[in-house]
Design an enzyme around this catalytic site. Sequence first.
Site, PDB file in Angstrom:
ATOM      1  N   THR A   1     -10.186   1.329   4.736  1.00  0.00           N
ATOM      2  CA  THR A   1      -9.060   2.098   5.279  1.00  0.00           C
ATOM      3  C   THR A   1      -9.617   3.106   6.295  1.00  0.00           C
ATOM      4  O   THR A   1     -10.836   3.294   6.398  1.00  0.00           O
ATOM      5  CB  THR A   1      -8.321   2.869   4.172  1.00  0.00           C
ATOM      6  OG1 THR A   1      -9.060   4.048   3.841  1.00  0.00           O
ATOM      7  CG2 THR A   1      -8.124   2.037   2.920  1.00  0.00           C
ATOM      8  N   GLU A   2      -8.697   3.784   7.018  1.00  0.00           N
ATOM      9  CA  GLU A   2      -9.155   4.801   7.972  1.00  0.00           C
ATOM     10  C   GLU A   2      -9.966   5.900   7.280  1.00  0.00           C
ATOM     11  O   GLU A   2     -11.045   6.286   7.716  1.00  0.00           O
ATOM     12  CB  GLU A   2      -7.957   5.483   8.658  1.00  0.00           C
ATOM     13  CG  GLU A   2      -7.539   4.870   9.956  1.00  0.00           C
ATOM     14  CD  GLU A   2      -6.229   4.116   9.817  1.00  0.00           C
ATOM     15  OE1 GLU A   2      -5.719   3.988   8.686  1.00  0.00           O
ATOM     16  OE2 GLU A   2      -5.732   3.630  10.847  1.00  0.00           O
ATOM     17  N   TYR A   3      -9.427   6.402   6.175  1.00  0.00           N
ATOM     18  CA  TYR A   3     -10.110   7.483   5.457  1.00  0.00           C
ATOM     19  C   TYR A   3     -11.456   7.009   4.926  1.00  0.00           C
ATOM     20  O   TYR A   3     -12.451   7.729   4.978  1.00  0.00           O
ATOM     21  CB  TYR A   3      -9.229   8.000   4.305  1.00  0.00           C
ATOM     22  CG  TYR A   3      -8.319   9.129   4.728  1.00  0.00           C
ATOM     23  CD1 TYR A   3      -7.284   8.908   5.629  1.00  0.00           C
ATOM     24  CD2 TYR A   3      -8.484  10.414   4.238  1.00  0.00           C
ATOM     25  CE1 TYR A   3      -6.444   9.929   6.031  1.00  0.00           C
ATOM     26  CE2 TYR A   3      -7.644  11.452   4.632  1.00  0.00           C
ATOM     27  CZ  TYR A   3      -6.630  11.200   5.529  1.00  0.00           C
ATOM     28  OH  TYR A   3      -5.800  12.227   5.925  1.00  0.00           O
ATOM     29  N   GLU A   4     -11.476   5.787   4.420  1.00  0.00           N
ATOM     30  CA  GLU A   4     -12.713   5.248   3.846  1.00  0.00           C
ATOM     31  C   GLU A   4     -13.797   5.152   4.918  1.00  0.00           C
ATOM     32  O   GLU A   4     -14.937   5.536   4.697  1.00  0.00           O
ATOM     33  CB  GLU A   4     -12.397   3.865   3.270  1.00  0.00           C
ATOM     34  CG  GLU A   4     -13.508   3.265   2.445  1.00  0.00           C
ATOM     35  CD  GLU A   4     -13.022   1.980   1.747  1.00  0.00           C
ATOM     36  OE1 GLU A   4     -11.903   1.519   2.034  1.00  0.00           O
ATOM     37  OE2 GLU A   4     -13.775   1.464   0.915  1.00  0.00           O
TER      38      GLU A   4
ATOM     39  N   ASP B   1       4.963   4.597   3.965  1.00  0.00           N
ATOM     40  CA  ASP B   1       4.602   6.012   4.146  1.00  0.00           C
ATOM     41  C   ASP B   1       5.881   6.815   4.380  1.00  0.00           C
ATOM     42  O   ASP B   1       6.928   6.249   4.715  1.00  0.00           O
ATOM     43  CB  ASP B   1       3.612   6.207   5.306  1.00  0.00           C
ATOM     44  CG  ASP B   1       2.677   7.388   5.043  1.00  0.00           C
ATOM     45  OD1 ASP B   1       1.497   7.168   4.681  1.00  0.00           O
ATOM     46  OD2 ASP B   1       3.143   8.545   5.151  1.00  0.00           O
TER      47      ASP B   1
ATOM     48  N   ASP C   1      -3.327  11.445  -1.663  1.00  0.00           N
ATOM     49  CA  ASP C   1      -3.561  12.891  -1.603  1.00  0.00           C
ATOM     50  C   ASP C   1      -3.992  13.389  -2.985  1.00  0.00           C
ATOM     51  O   ASP C   1      -3.327  13.093  -3.985  1.00  0.00           O
ATOM     52  CB  ASP C   1      -2.281  13.611  -1.158  1.00  0.00           C
ATOM     53  CG  ASP C   1      -1.885  13.212   0.269  1.00  0.00           C
ATOM     54  OD1 ASP C   1      -2.788  12.984   1.092  1.00  0.00           O
ATOM     55  OD2 ASP C   1      -0.675  13.121   0.551  1.00  0.00           O
TER      56      ASP C   1
ATOM     57  N   LYS D   1      -4.689  21.382  -6.961  1.00  0.00           N
ATOM     58  CA  LYS D   1      -4.224  22.436  -7.885  1.00  0.00           C
ATOM     59  C   LYS D   1      -3.521  21.790  -9.079  1.00  0.00           C
ATOM     60  O   LYS D   1      -2.660  20.917  -8.893  1.00  0.00           O
ATOM     61  CB  LYS D   1      -3.244  23.368  -7.175  1.00  0.00           C
ATOM     62  CG  LYS D   1      -3.913  24.236  -6.137  1.00  0.00           C
ATOM     63  CD  LYS D   1      -2.946  25.245  -5.581  1.00  0.00           C
ATOM     64  CE  LYS D   1      -3.650  26.046  -4.495  1.00  0.00           C
ATOM     65  NZ  LYS D   1      -2.751  26.653  -3.554  1.00  0.00           N
TER      66      LYS D   1
ATOM     67  N   GLU E   1       0.871  -1.179   0.000  1.00  0.00           N
ATOM     68  CA  GLU E   1       0.000   0.000   0.000  1.00  0.00           C
ATOM     69  C   GLU E   1       0.905   1.225   0.000  1.00  0.00           C
ATOM     70  O   GLU E   1       1.691   1.430   0.934  1.00  0.00           O
ATOM     71  CB  GLU E   1      -0.923   0.032   1.226  1.00  0.00           C
ATOM     72  CG  GLU E   1      -1.889   1.231   1.167  1.00  0.00           C
ATOM     73  CD  GLU E   1      -2.785   1.387   2.399  1.00  0.00           C
ATOM     74  OE1 GLU E   1      -2.488   0.778   3.454  1.00  0.00           O
ATOM     75  OE2 GLU E   1      -3.762   2.151   2.315  1.00  0.00           O
TER      76      GLU E   1
ATOM     77  N   ASP F   1     -12.032   9.154  -2.467  1.00  0.00           N
ATOM     78  CA  ASP F   1     -13.288   9.896  -2.269  1.00  0.00           C
ATOM     79  C   ASP F   1     -13.340  11.096  -3.211  1.00  0.00           C
ATOM     80  O   ASP F   1     -14.333  11.803  -3.246  1.00  0.00           O
ATOM     81  CB  ASP F   1     -13.347  10.428  -0.830  1.00  0.00           C
ATOM     82  CG  ASP F   1     -12.193  11.393  -0.568  1.00  0.00           C
ATOM     83  OD1 ASP F   1     -11.024  10.979  -0.739  1.00  0.00           O
ATOM     84  OD2 ASP F   1     -12.449  12.572  -0.245  1.00  0.00           O
TER      85      ASP F   1
HETATM   86  C1  LIG Z   1      -4.854  10.766   2.697  1.00  0.00           C
HETATM   87  S1  LIG Z   1      -3.735   9.687   3.465  1.00  0.00           S
HETATM   88  C2  LIG Z   1      -4.495   8.087   3.223  1.00  0.00           C
HETATM   89  C3  LIG Z   1      -4.017   7.080   4.220  1.00  0.00           C
HETATM   90  C4  LIG Z   1      -4.574   5.650   4.066  1.00  0.00           C
HETATM   91  N1  LIG Z   1      -4.193   5.050   2.828  1.00  0.00           N
HETATM   92  C5  LIG Z   1      -6.073   5.624   4.194  1.00  0.00           C
HETATM   93  O1  LIG Z   1      -6.770   5.388   3.194  1.00  0.00           O
HETATM   94  O2  LIG Z   1      -6.580   5.822   5.321  1.00  0.00           O
HETATM   95  C6  LIG Z   1      -2.412   9.652   2.281  1.00  0.00           C
HETATM   96  C7  LIG Z   1      -1.125   9.097   2.848  1.00  0.00           C
HETATM   97  O3  LIG Z   1      -0.182   9.002   1.793  1.00  0.00           O
HETATM   98  C8  LIG Z   1       1.105   9.374   2.273  1.00  0.00           C
HETATM   99  N2  LIG Z   1       1.895   9.801   1.099  1.00  0.00           N
HETATM  100  C9  LIG Z   1       1.642  10.853   0.295  1.00  0.00           C
HETATM  101  N3  LIG Z   1       2.561  10.942  -0.670  1.00  0.00           N
HETATM  102  C10 LIG Z   1       3.418   9.892  -0.486  1.00  0.00           C
HETATM  103  C11 LIG Z   1       4.591   9.451  -1.149  1.00  0.00           C
HETATM  104  N4  LIG Z   1       5.055  10.101  -2.217  1.00  0.00           N
HETATM  105  N5  LIG Z   1       5.231   8.356  -0.683  1.00  0.00           N
HETATM  106  C12 LIG Z   1       4.756   7.689   0.426  1.00  0.00           C
HETATM  107  N6  LIG Z   1       3.637   8.079   1.096  1.00  0.00           N
HETATM  108  C13 LIG Z   1       2.985   9.161   0.650  1.00  0.00           C
HETATM  109  C14 LIG Z   1       0.811  10.479   3.272  1.00  0.00           C
HETATM  110  O4  LIG Z   1       1.842  10.638   4.219  1.00  0.00           O
HETATM  111  C15 LIG Z   1      -0.484   9.980   3.910  1.00  0.00           C
HETATM  112  O5  LIG Z   1      -0.228   9.200   5.051  1.00  0.00           O
END
Ligand SMILES: C[S@@+](CC[C@H](N)C(=O)[O-])C[C@H]1O[C@@H](n2cnc3c(N)ncnc32)[C@H](O)[C@@H]1O
Length: 254
Positions: free
Chosen positions: A201-204, A70, A127, A131, A45, A163
């Site tokens: 997932t947490e966000y989901e 991460d 993420d 923009k 993941e 989402d």
């Molecule tokens: C919005 S959170 C989603 C977390 C989890 N996957 C969930 O669905 O609950 C996005 C995660 O991606 C990580 N992230 C963003 N860009 C990344 C990158 N280039 N390499 C590794 N992790 C990254 C961020 O630190 C963050 O923890």
Amino acid sequence: MRLRGRKNNFRETLELQQDLVVLEPQQLKGRWREFFGNDNPIHIECGMGKGQFISRMSGNNPHINYIGMDIYDELLIRGSEKARALWKNEKGVNEVPNLALARGNVEFLDKMFDPGELERIYLNFSDPWPKSKHGKRRLTHPRFLMKYKQALNEIGEIHFKTDSLSLFEFSLNSFSAIEYQMRNISLDLHRNGIRDDLVLTEYETKFVGQGMPIYRLEAVIGEKIQQEHRRLVAEDLEEQFRRGTMKDPESEDE
Ligand SMILES: C[S@@+](CC[C@H](N)C(=O)[O-])C[C@H]1O[C@@H](n2cnc3c(N)ncnc32)[C@H](O)[C@@H]1O
């Protein structure tokens, strides 16, 4: 996603967990099987956040090796706490043999994995970088998709959930620009109630609780799985013609 209010001794805590935490994943390039101690397929993941998804997946599927990646040490700490609390062995010891939590940036995936070393990549609630000047940072930008293709094996797939409608639209264009085949596309994954065959997932969990639709797709990348996908689609079409549920474009009938 940053965590606040925790003591600044994350690195020390992580260094003590070499059975689970990988702080220098580039040192395992081509050698992940040694870390796991077996030849089972490896699923990752990218951007695991606090690790709910990856730790549950690893417990549900002991014959698959999982990597949660991460950028942030704080999230690796949270992930390790979650994984150890969820999975205790029969002696009550918190061990998770088929899970690694790696501190790394997806940007450098090619430095961490040999070609074909991975079987599946999960992109969960990446993420959205709304923009357009930040478009290249989106984890479904074609430049990332090329990296994923390189790391995946002949039955490699990407499973993507979000989402964000704008990120989903962007991603559909990205996947088709690289000519990846997509399947199981959904514009509202849980419309008939929470899908109990999928791990949330947490966000989901948060977004579904707010009644928001979740967009999802699977992309088939590896040569072998693409062939299999084409065969299934062709068989399905044939079956539809046979049953008369679809008009044959070759037919001259009005
Ligand atoms: C919005 S959170 C989603 C977390 C989890 N996957 C969930 O669905 O609950 C996005 C995660 O991606 C990580 N992230 C963003 N860009 C990344 C990158 N280039 N390499 C590794 N992790 C990254 C961020 O630190 C963050 O923890």
